[in-house]
Scaffold this motif. Structure first.
Motif, short mmCIF file in Angstrom:
data_model
loop_
_atom_site.label_atom_id
_atom_site.label_comp_id
_atom_site.label_asym_id
_atom_site.label_seq_id
_atom_site.Cartn_x
_atom_site.Cartn_y
_atom_site.Cartn_z
N THR A 77 -4.88 0.24 -2.80
CA THR A 77 -3.93 1.36 -2.68
C THR A 77 -2.50 0.88 -2.95
O THR A 77 -1.54 1.65 -2.75
N LEU A 125 -0.18 4.05 1.13
CA LEU A 125 -0.59 4.88 2.26
C LEU A 125 0.29 4.58 3.47
O LEU A 125 0.69 3.42 3.67
N SER A 185 0.85 -1.21 0.00
CA SER A 185 0.00 0.00 0.00
C SER A 185 0.88 1.25 0.00
O SER A 185 1.88 1.31 0.71
N GLU A 205 -8.49 6.03 6.15
CA GLU A 205 -9.21 5.64 4.93
C GLU A 205 -10.09 4.41 5.19
O GLU A 205 -11.22 4.31 4.70
N GLU A 262 -2.71 7.28 7.36
CA GLU A 262 -3.63 7.47 6.23
C GLU A 262 -4.47 6.22 6.03
O GLU A 262 -5.67 6.29 5.77
N PHE A 263 -3.82 5.06 6.18
CA PHE A 263 -4.52 3.80 5.93
C PHE A 263 -5.66 3.62 6.93
O PHE A 263 -6.79 3.31 6.56
#
Ligand code: PMP
Length: 388
Positions: free
Chosen positions: A382, A325, A323, A333, A329-330
């Protein structure tokens, strides 16, 4: 109104990431959102609500600083049976308001400003800030370091090493060899080993828990911080305990007198009188939650997502793989898009930003597996070549 001017000490202190995340979940739930909650640091058990009618009348009041005597006796017996070494209920045990205050008071009792405390990553979110609050300096090691790497970080300012065993967030248990290495290090350098063992019951079937206490029966350099929060499934009662040499317990008692006086008397008395019953109810449920943890690890693995090694507790620390991110952020999200709450790995140390903490203690398995699917899907979406 006079402006609030926090001390410069507070500039370096953050909110506890997992608690902050769960406060957000409580607020979203209050607005009617259905959140798959894989961020709570506790396992929910079926235990009876306490009935206080039968308790002796004096329980409305303060109790002994070191805790209700009957509870200390029960804890001493429990410690001897589980750790294999005795503790004197009148000199070597203090009941605290959760284990968190036990680790904090231990640090407050031993640190001079600028003293260093070694904390291997992934670290439990409160350790570094507790050290800072005591005007000490947290010295962290990245997640891939081993106990053998700790020696190189010891300086003349080092006072203690903190370990959490079994481990939040990976679920790992320290091996006998690792425990021996740690004891040898603290012994050789005159340090204190602070062993946070709040998940001591959460080990797989037929795997005995090895307490750090067993290798230091005289408590010369070991402090055990444990708690009823997880092992007895009553985190909200705020009852924990410290087992240490009587000279340290005397210092902790002074701190406790100035901070909270004593742990909640009525709950401690109830706990003392129902100690064995509660444990008999939680133990089979703990076995089941550890099994569930390991089934969830397999579900991640089946999707090609690897977790840091571990087989205990109710936590997993899966990798974010490819990913793009970062973990903050992960997690954001995942909550926004899939309504799944987890804790960003970076909260467990700067080296852990490619991981996510997942707890399987508070949701039914079917919902946890939906959460696992969402995490794996978001990694794919992502990731390199993903479309998210
Ligand atoms: N240590 C660890 C490693 C924890 O995960 C937690 C709670 N999440 C605590 C201590 C605090 O537990 P208590 O409720 O006993 O203060």
């Amino acid at each position: 109104m006079a402006p609030l001017r926090p001390s410069s000490l507070m500039d370096g202190i953050s909110e506890a990431a997992s608690i902050k995340q769960n406060n957000l979940v409580y607020e979203l739930q209050a607005d009617g959102a259905d959140i798959i909650t894989l961020s709570l640091g506790e396992a929910f058990f079926d235990i009876p609500a306490p009935a206080f009618e039968e308790l002796t009348p004096a329980v409305h009041h303060y109790s002994h600083t070191r805790g209700v005597p009957l509870l200390r006796q029960k804890l001493a017996k429990y410690h001897e049976m589980t750790a294999g070494t005795p503790a004197d209920p009148d000199r070597e045990i203090m009941v605290t308001a959760g284990s968190k205050s036990g680790t904090f008071m231990t640090l407050a009792a031993i640190l001079e400003p600028g003293d260093e405390v070694i904390i291997p990553e992934p670290l439990w979110v409160s350790y570094p800030d507790q050290v800072r609050l005591c005007r000490g300096v947290p010295v962290t090691l990245p997640w891939h370091a081993t106990v053998d790497d700790i020696a190189a970080r010891i300086t003349p300012r080092t006072r203690a090493i903190i370990v959490n065993n079994p481990h939040n967030p990976t679920g790992r248990r320290l091996s006998d060899g690792e425990l021996r290495t740690l004891h040898a290090l603290v012994d050789a350098h005159g340090l204190l080993l602070i062993a946070d063992e709040v998940y001591s019951e959460f080990v797989p079937d037929d795997e005995p828990f090895r307490s750090a206490a067993a290798l230091d029966p005289d408590k010369r350099h070991t402090v055990i911080c444990n708690s009823m929060s997880k092992n007895f499934g009553i985190s909200g009662w705020r009852v924990g305990y410290v087992i240490a040499h009587e000279s340290l317990i005397r210092q902790l008692a002074k701190l406790q007198q100035h901070l909270v006086t004593c742990a909640p008397t009525i709950l401690c008395q109830y706990l003392a009188e129902h100690f064995e019953d509660i444990l008999a109810r939680t133990r089979p449920q703990i076995r089941e939650v550890v099994r569930r943890r390991n089934r969830v690890a397999e579900a991640f693995a089946a999707r090609g997502v690897t977790s840091m090694p571990g087989d205990s507790t109710f936590y997993l620390f899966p990798s974010l793989g490819s990913s793009r991110l970062d973990s903050t952020e992960f997690a954001a999200e995942l909550l926004r898009r899939y309504r799944v709450s987890t804790v960003a790995g970076v909260s467990y140390g700067a080296s852990c930003d490619r991981f996510l903490r997942v707890s399987v203690g508070a949701e039914p398995e079917e919902r946890i597996l939906r959460g696992v699917t969402a995490i794996c899907d978001l990694i794919d979406e992502t990731g390199t070549g993903g479309h998210g």
